[in-house]
Structure formats: structure tokens, C-alpha cells
Scaffold this motif. Structure first.
Motif, PDB file in Angstrom:
ATOM      1  N   SER A  58       1.277  -1.180  -0.112  1.00 37.27           N
ATOM      2  CA  SER A  58      -0.559  -0.222  -0.343  1.00 37.27           C
ATOM      3  C   SER A  58       0.707   1.224   0.171  1.00 37.27           C
ATOM      4  O   SER A  58       1.990   1.618   0.777  1.00 37.27           O
ATOM      5  N   GLY A  59       0.060   2.280  -0.779  1.00 35.98           N
ATOM      6  CA  GLY A  59       1.172   3.511  -0.647  1.00 35.98           C
ATOM      7  C   GLY A  59       0.665   4.716   0.143  1.00 35.98           C
ATOM      8  O   GLY A  59       1.811   4.964   0.490  1.00 35.98           O
ATOM      9  N   GLU A  60       0.212   3.977   1.636  1.00 37.87           N
ATOM     10  CA  GLU A  60      -0.307   4.866   2.511  1.00 37.87           C
ATOM     11  C   GLU A  60       0.452   4.292   3.913  1.00 37.87           C
ATOM     12  O   GLU A  60       1.481   5.201   4.489  1.00 37.87           O
ATOM     13  N   LEU A  61       1.281   2.859   3.140  1.00 40.09           N
ATOM     14  CA  LEU A  61       1.723   2.450   4.101  1.00 40.09           C
ATOM     15  C   LEU A  61       3.909   3.031   3.899  1.00 40.09           C
ATOM     16  O   LEU A  61       3.964   3.056   4.931  1.00 40.09           O
ATOM     17  N   THR A  62       3.437   3.296   2.588  1.00 39.46           N
ATOM     18  CA  THR A  62       5.089   3.438   2.338  1.00 39.46           C
ATOM     19  C   THR A  62       5.063   5.195   2.974  1.00 39.46           C
ATOM     20  O   THR A  62       6.288   5.689   3.211  1.00 39.46           O
ATOM     21  N   GLU A  63       4.263   5.605   2.104  1.00 44.52           N
ATOM     22  CA  GLU A  63       3.898   6.959   2.686  1.00 44.52           C
ATOM     23  C   GLU A  63       4.525   6.792   4.796  1.00 44.52           C
ATOM     24  O   GLU A  63       4.912   8.438   5.176  1.00 44.52           O
ATOM     25  N   ALA A  64       3.454   6.199   4.872  1.00 50.69           N
ATOM     26  CA  ALA A  64       3.812   6.392   6.642  1.00 50.69           C
ATOM     27  C   ALA A  64       5.467   6.719   7.517  1.00 50.69           C
ATOM     28  O   ALA A  64       5.174   7.087   7.568  1.00 50.69           O
ATOM     29  N   SER A  65       5.827   5.180   6.510  1.00 52.55           N
ATOM     30  CA  SER A  65       6.793   5.255   7.246  1.00 52.55           C
ATOM     31  C   SER A  65       8.465   6.631   6.710  1.00 52.55           C
ATOM     32  O   SER A  65       8.817   6.611   6.911  1.00 52.55           O
ATOM     33  N   ASP A  66       8.065   7.103   5.357  1.00 54.46           N
ATOM     34  CA  ASP A  66       8.453   8.228   5.145  1.00 54.46           C
ATOM     35  C   ASP A  66       8.604  10.117   6.351  1.00 54.46           C
ATOM     36  O   ASP A  66       8.982  10.011   5.875  1.00 54.46           O
ATOM     37  N   ALA A  67       7.541   9.287   6.076  1.00 51.09           N
ATOM     38  CA  ALA A  67       6.595  10.587   6.826  1.00 51.09           C
ATOM     39  C   ALA A  67       7.292  10.593   8.523  1.00 51.09           C
ATOM     40  O   ALA A  67       8.322  11.883   9.290  1.00 51.09           O
ATOM     41  N   PHE A  68       7.345   9.020   8.852  1.00 53.62           N
ATOM     42  CA  PHE A  68       8.372   9.387  10.156  1.00 53.62           C
ATOM     43  C   PHE A  68      10.476   8.911   9.839  1.00 53.62           C
ATOM     44  O   PHE A  68      10.730   8.495  10.972  1.00 53.62           O
ATOM     45  N   GLY A  69      10.949   9.563   8.977  1.00 58.72           N
ATOM     46  CA  GLY A  69      11.983   9.919   8.553  1.00 58.72           C
ATOM     47  C   GLY A  69      12.900   7.846   7.877  1.00 58.72           C
ATOM     48  O   GLY A  69      13.786   8.054   8.737  1.00 58.72           O
ATOM     49  N   SER A  70      11.841   7.403   7.879  1.00 55.20           N
ATOM     50  CA  SER A  70      12.584   5.996   7.329  1.00 55.20           C
ATOM     51  C   SER A  70      13.770   6.371   6.343  1.00 55.20           C
ATOM     52  O   SER A  70      13.117   6.723   5.338  1.00 55.20           O
ATOM     53  N   THR A  71      14.603   5.373   6.264  1.00 49.89           N
ATOM     54  CA  THR A  71      15.387   5.387   4.857  1.00 49.89           C
ATOM     55  C   THR A  71      14.713   4.150   3.962  1.00 49.89           C
ATOM     56  O   THR A  71      14.392   3.278   4.544  1.00 49.89           O
ATOM     57  N   SER A  72      15.094   4.379   3.041  1.00 51.66           N
ATOM     58  CA  SER A  72      15.047   3.424   1.947  1.00 51.66           C
ATOM     59  C   SER A  72      15.350   2.005   2.227  1.00 51.66           C
ATOM     60  O   SER A  72      14.477   1.105   2.555  1.00 51.66           O
ATOM     61  N   TRP A  73      16.439   1.845   2.911  1.00 53.77           N
ATOM     62  CA  TRP A  73      16.591   0.386   3.136  1.00 53.77           C
ATOM     63  C   TRP A  73      15.968   0.083   4.206  1.00 53.77           C
ATOM     64  O   TRP A  73      15.728  -1.500   4.033  1.00 53.77           O
ATOM     65  N   GLN A  74      15.909   0.396   5.305  1.00 54.15           N
ATOM     66  CA  GLN A  74      14.636   0.846   6.542  1.00 54.15           C
ATOM     67  C   GLN A  74      13.271   0.022   6.395  1.00 54.15           C
ATOM     68  O   GLN A  74      12.124  -0.712   6.192  1.00 54.15           O
ATOM     69  N   LYS A  75      12.636   1.033   5.143  1.00 54.16           N
ATOM     70  CA  LYS A  75      11.460   1.315   4.431  1.00 54.16           C
ATOM     71  C   LYS A  75      10.685  -0.393   3.800  1.00 54.16           C
ATOM     72  O   LYS A  75      10.053  -0.713   4.627  1.00 54.16           O
ATOM     73  N   LEU A  76      12.689  -1.161   3.056  1.00 58.93           N
ATOM     74  CA  LEU A  76      12.176  -2.254   2.314  1.00 58.93           C
ATOM     75  C   LEU A  76      12.587  -3.537   3.311  1.00 58.93           C
ATOM     76  O   LEU A  76      11.578  -4.322   3.547  1.00 58.93           O
ATOM     77  N   ILE A  77      13.542  -2.979   4.480  1.00 58.24           N
ATOM     78  CA  ILE A  77      13.174  -4.395   5.329  1.00 58.24           C
ATOM     79  C   ILE A  77      11.990  -4.338   6.213  1.00 58.24           C
ATOM     80  O   ILE A  77      11.770  -5.422   6.573  1.00 58.24           O
ATOM     81  N   LYS A  78      11.583  -3.180   6.805  1.00 62.08           N
ATOM     82  CA  LYS A  78      10.603  -3.375   7.788  1.00 62.08           C
ATOM     83  C   LYS A  78       9.084  -3.553   6.996  1.00 62.08           C
ATOM     84  O   LYS A  78       8.100  -3.417   8.055  1.00 62.08           O
ATOM     85  N   VAL A  79       9.187  -1.974   6.378  1.00 67.49           N
ATOM     86  CA  VAL A  79       8.385  -2.165   5.706  1.00 67.49           C
ATOM     87  C   VAL A  79       7.894  -3.318   4.354  1.00 67.49           C
ATOM     88  O   VAL A  79       6.607  -4.177   4.525  1.00 67.49           O
TER      89      VAL A  79
END
Length: 280
Positions: free
Chosen positions: A179-200
């Protein structure tokens, strides 16, 4: 009759193969040694314990992963294989399947992730995967034999080429379906691309990715049986000999061992993710 001159596709391919044989022989030799070592390692591990001990271990694992029905089928199936006298051949085939499936997953998942992040890469890789999936399986035996001679190694190479597309495609699909909303939420919390990939993205894409892994393992098994034509040992060689010698009973017995192994591997990969999902 065509009025156009024939395209020199065959000549071009043969020239490319000759060039690679002349300039990349050390690389092919190193790859061959690595693959043969891994296959021998897995085969020796599976053949080391007594068949009854191995069956007991795999039965316990089946119970932990898929409860008593999978455990019962696994125990009965492997006891049948041992009773028919195809234990060593089946374990050799299992070693080949695990090796080819391992290489397919190790290369396929990163390629699928890169395709999900790069549209340019996906545009390049997608037609290649279409070509790989529509090419007859027997064609893969030719370059494998050319570069790696006869034996176990070309069987693994052909199996990897044949089996890797589902892992790449379904890894790409699973990440794109997040979901795009989840990736946007992870970006909003300051996640890096690597953190977003691994954790989301990877955890949410895992069901689709595991479907690709399951298909890859099944394709690896089917190709390993075909690869018996070029010297790959295992239960496939028994099936091939039975076909060439018209031994219907022996061919049925060996085919039954392949069926048991295929069902066990399929149920293991399916229930492995389900058990992990329940534990989470």
C-alpha cells in the motif's frame, strides 16, 4: 521460400559461445567447483544419517511446520522411497534441488527488489524473463553442457536458469502491491529506503514472495529430472534409464519417488510461511 537472406543468428551465437569458452574458462571452472562442492555437501548431509533416523527428523520438522497430516504423509512417503530402494538417488536429487533452489532465491530476490525500485531495470528484465519462461526446457541443457561439460554442475545451472523467473516476478509484484499509504507513513517517520524495505515492504510482500519461492523449488525439481539426460545423478537418471529401456514398472516406481519428494517440498514451503505468519 523466403526472398530475404537468412539472419545469421546461429552463427552469431556459436561465435559468442566460442569467445566465452576461450576467455572465460577459468571463471566457469571456479563456478563449477563451487556448485559441485555445495551439491556434494547437501547430498552427504542427507545421506549421513540412517534412513530411519532421517525420516524421524524430517517427520518431526513436518509436524512443527504443518502439524500431523504433513508429518504422517512425509513419514509414509519417505518410508515408501526407502522400501523401493531409491533412497540414495532421492537424497542426491534433494541435494540438487536444494542447491538450485538456493541459488535461484539468492539471485532472484535481489533482482526482483531492484526491478521494483527501478522501472528501467524492470523494462529490461521483463522481456528476458518472458524469453526464459517460454523457451523449451531442453534448450537450457545445450549451453550448460557447452560451458560445464556433463555431470551435476550443468544440471544445476540449467535448473537455476529455468526456475529463477517466478522468484523475480513475484518479488517484484509483492513489493509493488504494498500500500502506498504505508510507504508514505514510513517516509513521514523518517525511515531510510533500506529501513522501509526491510521493515515495511518485505514483510508485507512475503506471502507473494513465498509463492514465487514455492514455484521456483517445484521448477527446480522438474528440471533436475530432465537434467539427468546430461549426466545429473539422482532419481531422474533412474527415470531416464527406465524410459530408454522400456522398463515400465521401474519407471513408475522412480516416478512415484519424484511425486513424493515434490509433494513434501511443496507442502514444506507452503506451511513454512504459514507457521511464521502465525508466530508473528
Amino acid at each position: 521460400m523466403s526472398f530475404l537472406p537468412k539472419l545469421p543468428i546461429a552463427n552469431g551465437i556459436e561465435q559468442a559461445v566460442d569467445w566465452m569458452e576461450d576467455h572465460l574458462a577459468p571463471l566457469f571452472g571456479a563456478i563449477s567447483e563451487v556448485i559441485e562442492t555445495i551439491v556434494n555437501f547437501f547430498s552427504n548431509v542427507f545421506l549421513f544419517p540412517h534412513p530411519l533416523i532421517f525420516i524421524a527428523i524430517i517427520g518431526v520438522l513436518a509436524y512443527l511446520i504443518g502439524k500431523w497430516k504433513l508429518s504422517l504423509f512425509t513419514i509414509i512417503g519417505f518410508l515408501l522411497i526407502d522400501n523401493l530402494g531409491y533412497w540414495q538417488e532421492t537424497m542426491s536429487t534433494l541435494g540438487l534441488v536444494i542447491t538450485s533452489g538456493l541459488f535461484s532465491i539468492l539471485f532472484g530476490i535481489p533482482i526482483g527488489i531492484i526491478c521494483a525500485y527501478s522501472k528501467t531495470t524492470n523494462r529490461i528484465v521483463a522481456p528476458v524473463l518472458d524469453f526464459m519462461q517460454t523457451m523449451p526446457a531442453f534448450v537450457y541443457l545445450l549451453p550448460a553442457v557447452t560451458f560445464f561439460s556433463l555431470g551435476v554442475v550443468p544440471g544445476v545451472i540449467a535448473s537455476v536458469i529455468f526456475a529463477i523467473p517466478p522468484t523475480i516476478r513475484l518479488t517484484h509484484l509483492g513489493i509493488k502491491q504494498v500500500s502506498g499509504e504505508l510507504t508514505e507513513a514510513s517516509d513521514a517517520f523518517g525511515s531510510t529506503s533500506w529501513q522501509k524495505l526491510i521493515k515495511v515492504e518485505l514483510p508485507l510482500a512475503m506471502p507473494t514472495m513465498m509463492a514465487g519461492v514455492n514455484q521456483t523449488i517445484m521448477l527446480s525439481l522438474s528440471m533436475v529430472v530432465i537434467a539427468s539426460m546430461i549426466g545429473a545423478q539422482g532419481i531422474g537418471a533412474t527415470v531416464y534409464r527406465a524410459v530408454t529401456q522400456l522398463k515400465i514398472g521401474q519407471g513408475f516406481e522412480a516416478g512415484l519417488a519424484v511425486v513424493v519428494l515434490a509433494i513434501v517440498l511443496d507442502r514444506f514451503t507452503q506451511n513454512l510461511f504459514k507457521s511464521n505468519k502465525r508466530s508473528v
